[in-house]
Design a protein around this motif. Structure first.
Motif, PDB file in Angstrom:
ATOM      1  N   VAL A   6       3.494 -61.565  52.755  1.00 34.63           N
ATOM      2  CA  VAL A   6       2.520 -61.619  53.842  1.00 34.63           C
ATOM      3  C   VAL A   6       1.418 -62.628  53.514  1.00 34.63           C
ATOM      4  N   ALA A   7       0.982 -62.668  52.257  1.00 27.53           N
ATOM      5  CA  ALA A   7      -0.053 -63.625  51.852  1.00 27.53           C
ATOM      6  C   ALA A   7       0.428 -65.059  52.023  1.00 27.53           C
ATOM      7  N   LEU A   8       1.690 -65.324  51.704  1.00 26.40           N
ATOM      8  CA  LEU A   8       2.243 -66.672  51.898  1.00 26.40           C
ATOM      9  C   LEU A   8       2.256 -67.044  53.377  1.00 26.40           C
ATOM     10  N   ALA A   9       2.577 -66.058  54.233  1.00 27.38           N
ATOM     11  CA  ALA A   9       2.576 -66.329  55.665  1.00 27.38           C
ATOM     12  C   ALA A   9       1.154 -66.575  56.185  1.00 27.38           C
ATOM     13  N   LEU A  10       0.191 -65.842  55.666  1.00 25.33           N
ATOM     14  CA  LEU A  10      -1.196 -66.010  56.107  1.00 25.33           C
ATOM     15  C   LEU A  10      -1.834 -67.271  55.544  1.00 25.33           C
TER      16      LEU A  10
END
Length: 301
Positions: A100-104
């Motif tokens: 999720v952090a990579l997507a954000l």
């Protein structure tokens, strides 16, 4: 001639700084001593007693409560449930949180709202989250059972089946806590040195290669921090288990077993205290091992 007054002034300043330190630190140290260490010492003492909760008298039995726990047939099941729950929730929260952090971290539109939405479940009450998800998983009138019936399928007995109950609680716990891991990982990703990443790109490294060989090693301090905090949190998880599986069917971890022994049908306060001491010892050993060995693989520069 000026050395003596200067030394006296330095000594007076040091004493003043020391008293200021005491004035600021003593209230906090007193609160920690009263509300953390004193209960811990008392709990160790209670673990040596054969004491029924509410009784005015107790019998000293030494280490008998520990012997009873480790020789009981439930010890293996409780320790195994604790291990499965901890590994699944820690691994699931960290892996999904990193994704999720990579997507954000892409800089796309709406990431600010998405960041807030992802982090929101973490700050919600565990009781409220448990009640909502219990309504979703309920095999009789839950939302999930309604959807499955619409597809002609029978709803699994999430609450009554011990294995499914554990899986249900793990799913909800990961959903609630992955936002915390995502935000911390996102902060780590945004603090990575851009010159190193640009140099890797100029050398022809693909995005996946840059992530595996550059970003992931540089994220090791963040990963180490999350590993400690999430593992300690998972070992002490209580509210979701209490709300979603009140009887501890398949979800009786160490902390919940301690609760059931003290406040359930048994009222075995001494035995419950012994289980709590076992949990404390496990937490202490895990923390020491992580600080002693895992931190060696952390790259701080």
């Amino acid at each position: 001639m000026n050395h003596v007054p200067r030394k006296r002034r330095r000594s007076a300043r040091n004493r003043r700084d020391f008293f200021v330190f005491l004035a600021l630190a003593l209230p906090n140290l007193a609160l920690i001593a009263v509300f953390t260490y004193l209960p811990l010492i008392n709990n160790v003492y209670y673990s040596t007693l054969n004491w029924t909760l509410g009784s005015a008298s107790a019998t000293v039995v030494g280490l008998q409560n520990y012997v009873t726990f480790f020789t009981s047939p439930d010890a293996t099941k409780v320790l195994g449930t604790t291990a499965v729950f901890t590994l699944a929730t820690v691994g699931g929260s960290m892996v999904l949180g990193l994704l999720v952090a990579l997507a954000l971290n892409t800089g796309a539109r709406g990431t600010t709202f998405a960041r807030s939405a992802v982090f929101a479940p973490y700050v919600l009450s565990g009781v409220g989250v448990g009640l909502v998800w219990l309504f979703i998983f309920d095999p009789g009138y839950g939302v999930l059972s309604w959807l499955l019936r619409g597809l002609g399928q029978q709803s699994p007995q999430w609450i009554n089946d011990p294995q499914l109950s554990l899986a249900m609680v793990i799913i909800v716990y990961v959903w609630k806590n992955l936002g915390y891991c995502a935000v911390v990982f996102l902060a780590g990703l945004q603090s990575l040195p851009t010159d190193v990443l640009e140099a890797a790109a100029l050398d022809g490294a693909t995005p996946f290669r840059r992530f595996v060989s550059v970003s992931l090693p540089l994220l090791s301090p963040t990963t180490f921090f999350l590993l400690i905090t999430t593992m300690l949190s998972s070992l002490q998880a209580f509210d979701l288990i209490r709300i979603m599986t009140p009887l501890g069917t398949g979800t009786s971890t160490l902390i919940y077993e301690s609760y059931l022994q003290a406040f359930g049908a048994f009222n075995r306060a001494g035995y419950s205290a012994a289980i709590s001491v076992v949990l404390f010892a496990i937490l202490l050993v895990i923390t020491v091992v992580q600080l002693r060995f895992v931190e060696r693989k952390v790259h701080y520069s």
